[in-house]
Design an enzyme around this catalytic site. Structure first.
Site, mmCIF file in Angstrom:
data_model
loop_
_atom_site.group_PDB
_atom_site.id
_atom_site.type_symbol
_atom_site.label_atom_id
_atom_site.label_comp_id
_atom_site.label_asym_id
_atom_site.label_seq_id
_atom_site.Cartn_x
_atom_site.Cartn_y
_atom_site.Cartn_z
ATOM 1 N N MET A 13 0.857 -1.229 -0.192
ATOM 2 C CA MET A 13 0.012 0.070 0.053
ATOM 3 C C MET A 13 0.935 1.296 0.130
ATOM 4 O O MET A 13 0.488 2.316 -0.433
ATOM 5 C CB MET A 13 -0.855 -0.096 1.137
ATOM 6 C CG MET A 13 -2.048 -1.141 1.211
ATOM 7 S SD MET A 13 -3.026 -1.171 -0.567
ATOM 8 C CE MET A 13 -3.750 0.613 -0.547
ATOM 9 N N ASP A 32 10.290 3.489 5.301
ATOM 10 C CA ASP A 32 10.501 1.990 5.636
ATOM 11 C C ASP A 32 11.738 1.671 6.510
ATOM 12 O O ASP A 32 12.590 2.098 6.182
ATOM 13 C CB ASP A 32 10.114 1.149 4.692
ATOM 14 C CG ASP A 32 9.774 -0.280 4.828
ATOM 15 O OD1 ASP A 32 8.275 -0.389 4.384
ATOM 16 O OD2 ASP A 32 10.201 -0.848 5.633
ATOM 17 N N VAL A 86 1.981 1.139 7.837
ATOM 18 C CA VAL A 86 2.636 -0.053 7.948
ATOM 19 C C VAL A 86 2.006 -1.213 8.366
ATOM 20 O O VAL A 86 0.638 -1.168 8.286
ATOM 21 C CB VAL A 86 3.306 0.450 9.284
ATOM 22 C CG1 VAL A 86 4.516 1.608 9.191
ATOM 23 C CG2 VAL A 86 2.612 0.599 10.605
ATOM 24 N N GLU A 88 -0.384 -4.127 9.448
ATOM 25 C CA GLU A 88 -1.745 -4.280 10.272
ATOM 26 C C GLU A 88 -1.495 -4.960 11.697
ATOM 27 O O GLU A 88 -1.938 -6.112 12.063
ATOM 28 C CB GLU A 88 -2.650 -5.014 9.403
ATOM 29 C CG GLU A 88 -4.249 -4.812 9.853
ATOM 30 C CD GLU A 88 -4.936 -3.752 9.781
ATOM 31 O OE1 GLU A 88 -4.203 -2.763 9.400
ATOM 32 O OE2 GLU A 88 -6.028 -3.467 10.123
ATOM 33 N N LYS A 93 1.307 0.194 15.079
ATOM 34 C CA LYS A 93 0.713 1.422 14.473
ATOM 35 C C LYS A 93 0.645 2.493 15.695
ATOM 36 O O LYS A 93 1.099 3.611 15.313
ATOM 37 C CB LYS A 93 -0.919 1.086 14.053
ATOM 38 C CG LYS A 93 -0.699 0.408 12.519
ATOM 39 C CD LYS A 93 -2.052 0.288 11.957
ATOM 40 C CE LYS A 93 -2.039 -0.437 10.586
ATOM 41 N NZ LYS A 93 -1.371 0.224 9.621
ATOM 42 N N SER A 115 -6.802 -1.358 7.883
ATOM 43 C CA SER A 115 -7.814 -2.031 7.235
ATOM 44 C C SER A 115 -9.056 -2.304 7.978
ATOM 45 O O SER A 115 -10.114 -2.491 7.805
ATOM 46 C CB SER A 115 -7.415 -3.556 6.665
ATOM 47 O OG SER A 115 -6.535 -3.496 5.580
ATOM 48 N N HIS A 136 -8.976 4.342 3.666
ATOM 49 C CA HIS A 136 -8.919 3.058 3.293
ATOM 50 C C HIS A 136 -8.674 2.896 1.826
ATOM 51 O O HIS A 136 -9.361 2.542 1.051
ATOM 52 C CB HIS A 136 -10.181 2.261 4.002
ATOM 53 C CG HIS A 136 -9.784 0.888 3.755
ATOM 54 N ND1 HIS A 136 -10.858 -0.142 3.978
ATOM 55 C CD2 HIS A 136 -8.679 -0.018 3.680
ATOM 56 C CE1 HIS A 136 -10.396 -1.488 3.808
ATOM 57 N NE2 HIS A 136 -9.143 -1.370 3.857
ATOM 58 N N ASN A 139 -6.293 -1.472 -3.127
ATOM 59 C CA ASN A 139 -5.076 -1.877 -3.914
ATOM 60 C C ASN A 139 -5.545 -2.053 -5.292
ATOM 61 O O ASN A 139 -6.424 -3.111 -5.296
ATOM 62 C CB ASN A 139 -4.264 -2.991 -3.196
ATOM 63 C CG ASN A 139 -2.972 -3.402 -4.095
ATOM 64 O OD1 ASN A 139 -2.392 -2.447 -4.604
ATOM 65 N ND2 ASN A 139 -2.687 -4.647 -4.169
#
Ligand code: NAD
Length: 283
Positions: A13, A32, A86, A88, A93, A115, A136, A139
């Site tokens: 994502m 990242d 990052v 889930e 998070k 999500s 949200h 993809n």
């Protein structure tokens, strides 16, 4: 000069969201902690940009925004808005969002692309919960024109307005919903994919036949199992655990077939194999 947007996480994502932003001319700082992800990101973004251009999903003739790679979330400092994408995991998070909040100016919108984790739960980790909101993006973000926006109980009006403004800039149609585990889309889609995998596990139908029936009879664009591959089966299972824990709905308990695929490293398109197999050039 426009201030950059920080995107945290250079996975499926993060790369897709960076493609959407850069394709609309916006500068991006992509963060990242995994150096391999940062190394792979530029080629992945190039490929997604090419695909989006090919199908006419980006404004023609617009100069692309520059995407720079960073290994530390401190790179979000000075960003106009931060999008967190990052893994889930609620604790992860919360920690990342708290760190970003400490390093950005009050009022900088913090946008989680979770999500399934309720936004108000993530907001508990922040000194300024009003800065947090959910989007949200799905993809691939550059090809999907509608974006679910999740307004937490404490999300500030200004944060919502900033996200609406950004979505307008990048040509997405926002649909604003209230906060809940899985919001609307994951609450409906994820248990359905779990059921589809369960049907294959029981031998009711093959992977191909489940998808063919959902596409041909019910108009599902890709079929639930190809969708699982596109999402990433590891991410799907993480989201199902979040949903099970927060709703108690046993339909959200990931079925054995999904768990086996994760354990075997067959995570879908991103690893080259999930329910289907993928050539390197199409990943
Ligand atoms: P992914 O596993 O492909 O990528 C997650 C990335 O986060 C990895 O590259 C990882 O190295 C990075 N990361 C983890 N901890 C970090 C940290 N502390 N600092 C910096 N980077 C860190 O996952 P994804 O599919 O891109 O999903 C990202 C988020 O978007 C998740 O919350 C997911 O639920 C959500 N989402 C996914 C989809 C989808 O179709 N895959 C759709 C909508 C929303």
């Amino acid at each position: 000069m426009t201030e950059p947007i920080a995107v945290l996480g250079a996975g499926v994502m993060g790369v897709g969201i960076s493609t959407l932003l850069a394709g609309h001319g916006l500068p991006v700082r992509l963060v990242d902690h995994d150096p391999e992800k940062l190394t792979l990101a530029p080629e992945r973004i190039r490929r997604e940009l090419r695909m989006a251009q090919l199908v006419g999903a980006l404004p023609p003739g617009r100069e692309q925004g520059r995407v720079t790679g960073h290994s530390d979330v401190s790179a979000a400092g000075g960003a106009r808005l931060v999008i967190e994408a990052v893994t889930e995991d609620a604790d992860l998070k919360s920690a990342v969002l708290a760190e970003v909040s400490a390093g950005t100016a009050p009022g900088t919108p913090l946008v989680s692309n979770t999500s399934s984790i309720p936004i108000d739960e993530l907001a508990d980790s922040l000194p300024r919960p009003g800065d947090l909101i959910g989007t949200h993006f799905m993809n691939p973000p550059a090809l999907i024109g509608t974006t679910e926006v999740i307004r937490g109980a404490r999300t500030a009006e200004a944060t919502l307005a900033a996200v609406r403004g950004l979505l307008q800039e990048v040509g997405r149609r926002p649909v604003v919903v209230s906060d809940a585990p899985g919001f609307v889309t994951s609450r409906l889609l994820h248990p359905m994919i779990n059921d589809a995998a369960r049907l294959v596990q029981r031998g009711t139908a093959s992977v191909e036949d489940v998808d063919a029936l959902m596409q041909g009879c019910l108009g599902h664009r890709t079929g639930p199992l190809r969708t699982a591959d596109l999402i990433g089966i590891d991410n799907l299972v993480d989201s199902l655990w979040v949903l099970l824990k927060r709703t108690g709905d046993e339909g959200c308990r990931p079925c054995g077939l999904l768990l086996r695929k994760v354990a075997e490293g067959h995570h879908g398109r991103k690893t080259g194999r999930g329910f289907y197999e993928y050539e390197e050039s199409t990943r």
